[in-house]
Scaffold this motif. Sequence first.
Motif, short mmCIF file in Angstrom:
data_model
loop_
_atom_site.label_atom_id
_atom_site.label_comp_id
_atom_site.label_asym_id
_atom_site.label_seq_id
_atom_site.Cartn_x
_atom_site.Cartn_y
_atom_site.Cartn_z
N LEU A 163 131.87 -11.66 49.28
CA LEU A 163 130.58 -11.27 49.87
C LEU A 163 129.53 -11.10 48.77
N PHE A 164 129.91 -10.40 47.71
CA PHE A 164 128.99 -10.18 46.59
C PHE A 164 128.46 -11.51 46.04
N THR A 165 129.35 -12.46 45.87
CA THR A 165 128.97 -13.76 45.29
C THR A 165 127.95 -14.47 46.15
N ILE A 166 128.17 -14.49 47.44
CA ILE A 166 127.24 -15.21 48.33
C ILE A 166 125.92 -14.43 48.44
N ALA A 167 126.01 -13.09 48.38
CA ALA A 167 124.80 -12.25 48.45
C ALA A 167 123.94 -12.41 47.20
N GLN A 168 124.55 -12.88 46.11
CA GLN A 168 123.78 -13.14 44.88
C GLN A 168 122.70 -14.19 45.11
N TRP A 169 122.83 -14.99 46.15
CA TRP A 169 121.90 -16.10 46.39
C TRP A 169 120.73 -15.71 47.31
N TRP A 170 120.70 -14.47 47.79
CA TRP A 170 119.66 -14.06 48.76
C TRP A 170 118.25 -14.46 48.33
N GLU A 171 117.87 -14.01 47.13
CA GLU A 171 116.48 -14.22 46.71
C GLU A 171 116.14 -15.71 46.67
N LEU A 172 117.07 -16.51 46.12
CA LEU A 172 116.81 -17.96 46.04
C LEU A 172 116.74 -18.58 47.43
N ASP A 173 117.45 -17.97 48.38
CA ASP A 173 117.41 -18.48 49.75
C ASP A 173 116.23 -17.91 50.54
N GLY A 174 115.37 -17.16 49.85
CA GLY A 174 114.15 -16.65 50.50
C GLY A 174 114.39 -15.40 51.33
N LEU A 175 115.42 -14.63 50.97
CA LEU A 175 115.74 -13.42 51.74
C LEU A 175 115.44 -12.16 50.94
N ASP A 176 114.88 -11.18 51.62
CA ASP A 176 114.58 -9.89 51.01
C ASP A 176 115.79 -8.96 51.19
N PRO A 177 116.38 -8.47 50.08
CA PRO A 177 117.56 -7.60 50.19
C PRO A 177 117.32 -6.39 51.10
N ALA A 178 116.08 -5.93 51.21
CA ALA A 178 115.78 -4.75 52.04
C ALA A 178 116.13 -5.00 53.52
N ARG A 179 116.24 -6.26 53.90
CA ARG A 179 116.61 -6.59 55.29
C ARG A 179 118.06 -6.19 55.59
N PHE A 180 118.89 -6.05 54.52
CA PHE A 180 120.32 -5.76 54.70
C PHE A 180 120.69 -4.51 53.89
N PRO A 181 120.29 -3.33 54.35
CA PRO A 181 120.45 -2.13 53.50
C PRO A 181 121.89 -1.84 53.08
N LYS A 182 122.85 -1.98 54.00
CA LYS A 182 124.25 -1.68 53.64
C LYS A 182 124.78 -2.71 52.65
N LEU A 183 124.46 -3.96 52.90
CA LEU A 183 124.96 -5.02 52.02
C LEU A 183 124.27 -4.97 50.65
N ALA A 184 123.00 -4.57 50.65
CA ALA A 184 122.28 -4.47 49.37
C ALA A 184 122.89 -3.35 48.52
N GLU A 185 123.27 -2.27 49.17
CA GLU A 185 123.90 -1.15 48.44
C GLU A 185 125.26 -1.61 47.90
N HIS A 186 125.99 -2.37 48.70
CA HIS A 186 127.28 -2.92 48.27
C HIS A 186 127.08 -3.84 47.06
N ARG A 187 126.05 -4.68 47.12
CA ARG A 187 125.79 -5.62 46.02
C ARG A 187 125.51 -4.86 44.72
N GLU A 188 124.72 -3.79 44.83
CA GLU A 188 124.42 -3.00 43.63
C GLU A 188 125.68 -2.35 43.08
N ARG A 189 126.50 -1.79 43.98
CA ARG A 189 127.73 -1.12 43.55
C ARG A 189 128.71 -2.13 42.92
N MET A 190 128.78 -3.31 43.50
CA MET A 190 129.67 -4.34 42.96
C MET A 190 129.28 -4.72 41.54
N ARG A 191 127.97 -4.74 41.29
CA ARG A 191 127.47 -5.14 39.95
C ARG A 191 127.96 -4.21 38.86
#
Length: 205
Positions: A163-191
């Motif tokens: 999940l983290f790996t695919i979420a790394q592409w959000w910005e390039l895919d034109g997506l704002d991380p704020a749209r996915f608050p739980k997943l964005a928190e997960h992405r930060e924690r994974m980092r």
Amino acid sequence: MKFYYAPHSCALASHIVLEEAGAAYQAVRVNFGANEQRGSAYLAVNPKGRVPSLVTDRGVLSETPAMLVYIAQIHPQSRLAPFDDPWALAQVQAFNAYLCSTVHVAHAHRMRGYRWADDPAAIEAMKKKVPQSVGECFDLIEREMFKGPFVFGDTYTISDPYLFTIAQWWELDGLDPARFPKLAEHRERMRERPAVKRAIAMELG
Ligand SMILES: N[C@@H](CCC(=O)N[C@@H](CS)C(=O)NCC(=O)O)C(=O)O
């Protein structure tokens, strides 16, 4: 084992799991800039011309969901998948299959539209659709699939690096991380995980 990867690709998921598991492996970079994935040397390793590939003593393995399970299963002490619970393992497989067959494929329409069409207008139309199609996939994951704090609740599994790996592409895919608050928190924690830091440093270093 020999692990073939390219930076910024889906190979990062397997790379993190190799690190989490403490696997003995040698990482080999495939240079996408030079189109090495389509050269004869790499095609002899993986005729699909894609990364990741894992060369094992029993042959070459490709396809991220299969590689993640394989790495976890040969390192049982790492407890990266629930091998003692058929239902829980099926849930992990279902989540990973969704990332592989639906989310990743939707994302690929931004850069690799030529796989599905020759008409430049059709390729452009596919590209334009990516924020919507990938965004809807992540809306579903955020709303229905992700339990938190990890994908399957308190237990970290192979689905988390994927999940983290695919979420790394959000910005390039034109997506704002704020749209996915739980997943964005997960992405930060994974980092912050040491295995994630090591895999990324190896790929970008
Ligand atoms: N289903 C494969 C997809 C592999 C894949 O498409 N990898 C991309 C990088 S994310 C690739 O190698 N692309 C090179 C190309 O299309 O030339 C998996 O999940 O491992």
